[in-house]
Enzyme design. Structure first.
Site, PDB file in Angstrom:
ATOM      1  N   GLN A   1       9.503  -3.032   1.359  1.00 15.88           N
ATOM      2  CA  GLN A   1       8.586  -2.162   2.360  1.00 15.88           C
ATOM      3  C   GLN A   1       9.300  -1.945   3.622  1.00 15.88           C
ATOM      4  O   GLN A   1       9.372  -0.865   4.195  1.00 15.88           O
ATOM      5  CB  GLN A   1       7.239  -2.819   2.596  1.00 15.88           C
ATOM      6  CG  GLN A   1       6.294  -2.176   3.440  1.00 15.88           C
ATOM      7  CD  GLN A   1       5.720  -0.943   2.833  1.00 15.88           C
ATOM      8  OE1 GLN A   1       5.329  -0.798   1.658  1.00 15.88           O
ATOM      9  NE2 GLN A   1       5.891   0.025   3.606  1.00 15.88           N
TER      10      GLN A   1
ATOM     11  N   ARG B   1       9.236   4.982  -0.505  1.00 17.22           N
ATOM     12  CA  ARG B   1       9.620   3.688  -1.046  1.00 17.22           C
ATOM     13  C   ARG B   1      10.455   3.986  -2.509  1.00 17.22           C
ATOM     14  O   ARG B   1      11.334   3.303  -2.755  1.00 17.22           O
ATOM     15  CB  ARG B   1       8.358   3.064  -1.675  1.00 17.22           C
ATOM     16  CG  ARG B   1       7.294   2.753  -0.613  1.00 17.22           C
ATOM     17  CD  ARG B   1       7.844   1.295   0.176  1.00 17.22           C
ATOM     18  NE  ARG B   1       8.019   0.340  -1.162  1.00 17.22           N
ATOM     19  CZ  ARG B   1       6.817  -0.762  -1.545  1.00 17.22           C
ATOM     20  NH1 ARG B   1       5.931  -0.581  -1.080  1.00 17.22           N
ATOM     21  NH2 ARG B   1       7.510  -1.527  -2.320  1.00 17.22           N
TER      22      ARG B   1
ATOM     23  N   CYS C   1       1.663   0.571   5.798  1.00 12.91           N
ATOM     24  CA  CYS C   1       2.487   0.311   4.327  1.00 12.91           C
ATOM     25  C   CYS C   1       1.383   0.804   3.189  1.00 12.91           C
ATOM     26  O   CYS C   1       1.984   0.994   2.006  1.00 12.91           O
ATOM     27  CB  CYS C   1       2.905  -1.163   3.990  1.00 12.91           C
ATOM     28  SG  CYS C   1       1.439  -2.224   4.273  1.00 12.91           S
TER      29      CYS C   1
ATOM     30  N   ASP D   1      -1.265  -2.810   9.215  1.00 16.89           N
ATOM     31  CA  ASP D   1      -1.573  -3.442   7.654  1.00 16.89           C
ATOM     32  C   ASP D   1      -2.809  -4.004   7.499  1.00 16.89           C
ATOM     33  O   ASP D   1      -3.439  -4.266   8.469  1.00 16.89           O
ATOM     34  CB  ASP D   1      -0.541  -4.287   7.390  1.00 16.89           C
ATOM     35  CG  ASP D   1      -0.644  -4.722   5.754  1.00 16.89           C
ATOM     36  OD1 ASP D   1      -1.128  -3.946   5.134  1.00 16.89           O
ATOM     37  OD2 ASP D   1       0.000  -5.844   5.606  1.00 16.89           O
TER      38      ASP D   1
ATOM     39  N   ARG E   1       6.582  -9.673  -8.073  1.00 18.91           N
ATOM     40  CA  ARG E   1       5.617  -9.405  -6.777  1.00 18.91           C
ATOM     41  C   ARG E   1       4.697 -11.110  -7.331  1.00 18.91           C
ATOM     42  O   ARG E   1       4.287 -10.914  -8.146  1.00 18.91           O
ATOM     43  CB  ARG E   1       4.790  -8.304  -6.791  1.00 18.91           C
ATOM     44  CG  ARG E   1       3.534  -8.506  -6.041  1.00 18.91           C
ATOM     45  CD  ARG E   1       2.618  -7.259  -5.797  1.00 18.91           C
ATOM     46  NE  ARG E   1       3.496  -6.510  -4.940  1.00 18.91           N
ATOM     47  CZ  ARG E   1       2.964  -5.516  -4.290  1.00 18.91           C
ATOM     48  NH1 ARG E   1       1.822  -5.100  -4.358  1.00 18.91           N
ATOM     49  NH2 ARG E   1       3.533  -4.537  -3.463  1.00 18.91           N
TER      50      ARG E   1
ATOM     51  N   HIS F   1       7.826  -9.045   2.542  1.00 18.14           N
ATOM     52  CA  HIS F   1       7.693  -7.635   1.659  1.00 18.14           C
ATOM     53  C   HIS F   1       9.109  -6.884   2.245  1.00 18.14           C
ATOM     54  O   HIS F   1       9.022  -5.766   2.631  1.00 18.14           O
ATOM     55  CB  HIS F   1       6.379  -6.935   2.006  1.00 18.14           C
ATOM     56  CG  HIS F   1       5.982  -5.720   1.234  1.00 18.14           C
ATOM     57  ND1 HIS F   1       6.994  -5.589  -0.054  1.00 18.14           N
ATOM     58  CD2 HIS F   1       5.094  -5.034   1.103  1.00 18.14           C
ATOM     59  CE1 HIS F   1       6.337  -4.498  -0.795  1.00 18.14           C
ATOM     60  NE2 HIS F   1       5.255  -4.257  -0.060  1.00 18.14           N
TER      61      HIS F   1
HETATM   62  N1  NVA Z   1      -0.268  -7.792   3.594  1.00 20.27           N
HETATM   63  C1  NVA Z   1      -0.524  -6.870   2.161  1.00 20.27           C
HETATM   64  C2  NVA Z   1       0.498  -5.720   1.915  1.00 20.27           C
HETATM   65  C3  NVA Z   1       0.063  -5.132   0.700  1.00 20.27           C
HETATM   66  C4  NVA Z   1       1.088  -4.065   0.493  1.00 20.27           C
HETATM   67  C5  NVA Z   1      -0.774  -8.012   1.334  1.00 20.27           C
HETATM   68  O1  NVA Z   1       0.112  -8.735   1.249  1.00 20.27           O
HETATM   69  O2  NVA Z   1      -1.961  -7.805   0.729  1.00 20.27           O
HETATM   70  N1   CP Z   2       2.680  -1.166   0.098  1.00 23.07           N
HETATM   71  C1   CP Z   2       2.631  -1.617  -1.096  1.00 23.07           C
HETATM   72  O1   CP Z   2       3.602  -2.463  -1.474  1.00 23.07           O
HETATM   73  O2   CP Z   2       1.677  -1.026  -1.963  1.00 23.07           O
HETATM   74  P1   CP Z   2       1.212  -1.486  -3.305  1.00 23.07           P
HETATM   75  O3   CP Z   2       0.649  -2.927  -3.042  1.00 23.07           O
HETATM   76  O4   CP Z   2       0.401  -0.421  -3.675  1.00 23.07           O
HETATM   77  O5   CP Z   2       2.457  -1.767  -4.038  1.00 23.07           O
END
Ligand code: NVA
Ligand code: CP
Length: 307
Positions: free
Chosen positions: A132, A291, A263, A224, A102, A129
């Site tokens: 997800q 997940r 999510c 989201d 990530r 993502h």
């Molecule tokens: N769009 C959000 C998703 C978190 C799982 C982010 O990138 O922070």
């Molecule tokens: N939805 C998701 O990816 O959550 P986290 O940021 O907690 O991993």
């Protein structure tokens, strides 16, 4: 042999997505039936941004498949400080059987994958993502076994989650309507990619600026956060997104059987209200649970021999 990476949804074919989702359903029914799949194998999990669901579901998933999950924060690694992403990829490939990452730039995941000789899995970038998105389709189909031809409406920011959801819908027979305000659309190159996937998949992905019109035929309303990790807070953006919040009134404009998806993490009171996320039509916590099952199936596909 080139490893099978999962940098974006379309790194799997539609048939492969189907196989992963079917395996996930089986694993959900029998969570400890596959402890041999990663026996003796190690999966590195690199996080440059916070995570609850992704970190824990991968860690638990690898454990349930009989492997070892090694969590590394980017601060602990030499990567990008004392050595290149390429060298990190080459070295990690000598120790571990897959790398889950990530980070911020999609190009870093692509670079890591290009230099790695083990599968690399995108656990979220600024652009995408995909893990997800696979879970989102799984959860939608769990609720609607006749999902083909149904519509998911995503409301809010045209971000990483929206982009991958649209790609996954396009590849699995689900129409995706993006209800995003002008100026907050999915970036043009990613939009072009999604349109090609929709054309191949015989599906529709389109933008409807009016949130009420957008939810009228939807089987799921999805949202989201408005400000993603790594972005700076912007009053202007929040004002533009306010009409796209999922609240009881907007939900009342949708068909009576429509479910609500998110999510997580959620900014309650911003993109979604408490009564909706905690209400009877929310599948948000099933989505979070899923997940685990979907990523186990994905790792089995990529690392466990079937990939
Ligand atoms: N769009 C959000 C998703 C978190 C799982 C982010 O990138 O922070
Ligand atoms: N939805 C998701 O990816 O959550 P986290 O940021 O907690 O991993």
């Amino acid at each position: 042999m080139t490893p099978h990476h999962f940098r974006k949804v379309s790194d799997l074919s539609s048939d492969q997505i189907r196989a992963v989702l079917a395996a996930a359903a089986r694993m959900k029914r029998a969570p400890l039936a596959d402890t041999h799949v990663l026996a003796g194998k190690t999966v590195a999990l690199i996080f440059s941004k916070p995570s609850t669901r992704t970190r824990v579901s991968f860690t638990v998933g690898v454990h349930q498949l009989g492997g070892l999950a090694l969590t590394l924060s980017e601060q602990e690694l030499q990567m990008r400080k004392s050595e290149s992403i390429d060298d990190t990829a080459r070295v990690l490939s000598r120790y571990v059987d897959a790398i889950v990452i990530r980070t911020f730039a999609q190009s870093d995941v692509d670079d890591l994958a290009a230099a790695a000789s083990v599968p690399v899995v995108n656990a979220l970038t600024d652009d995408r993502h995909p893990c997800q998105a696979l879970t989102d389709i799984f959860t939608f189909e769990e609720r609607f076994p006749d999902a083909r031809g149904r519509q998911i409406t995503y409301l809010g920011d045209g971000n990483n989650v929206a982009t991958s959801l649209a790609a996954a819908g396009a590849m699995t027979g689900i129409d995706v309507c993006l209800s995003v305000p002008e100026g907050h659309d999915v970036p043009a190159p990613l939009w072009a990619e999604i349109q090609l996937l929709a054309k191949d998949g015989g599906t529709r992905v389109w933008v409807e600026r009016d949130p009420r019109a957008a939810v009228k035929n939807a089987s799921a309303l999805y949202t989201d956060v408005w400000i993603s990790m790594g972005q700076t807070d912007s009053e202007e953006k929040i004002e533009a997104l306010r009409p796209y919040r999922i609240d009881a009134e907007l939900l009342a404009s949708a068909p009576g059987d429509a479910v609500v998806m998110h999510c997580l993490p959620a900014h309650r009171g911003m993109e979604i209200t408490d009564d909706v996320i905690d209400g009877p039509r929310s599948v948000v916590f099933d989505q979070a649970e899923n997940r685990l099952h979907v990523q186990k199936a994905l790792l089995t596909h990529l690392v466990g021999g079937a990939g």
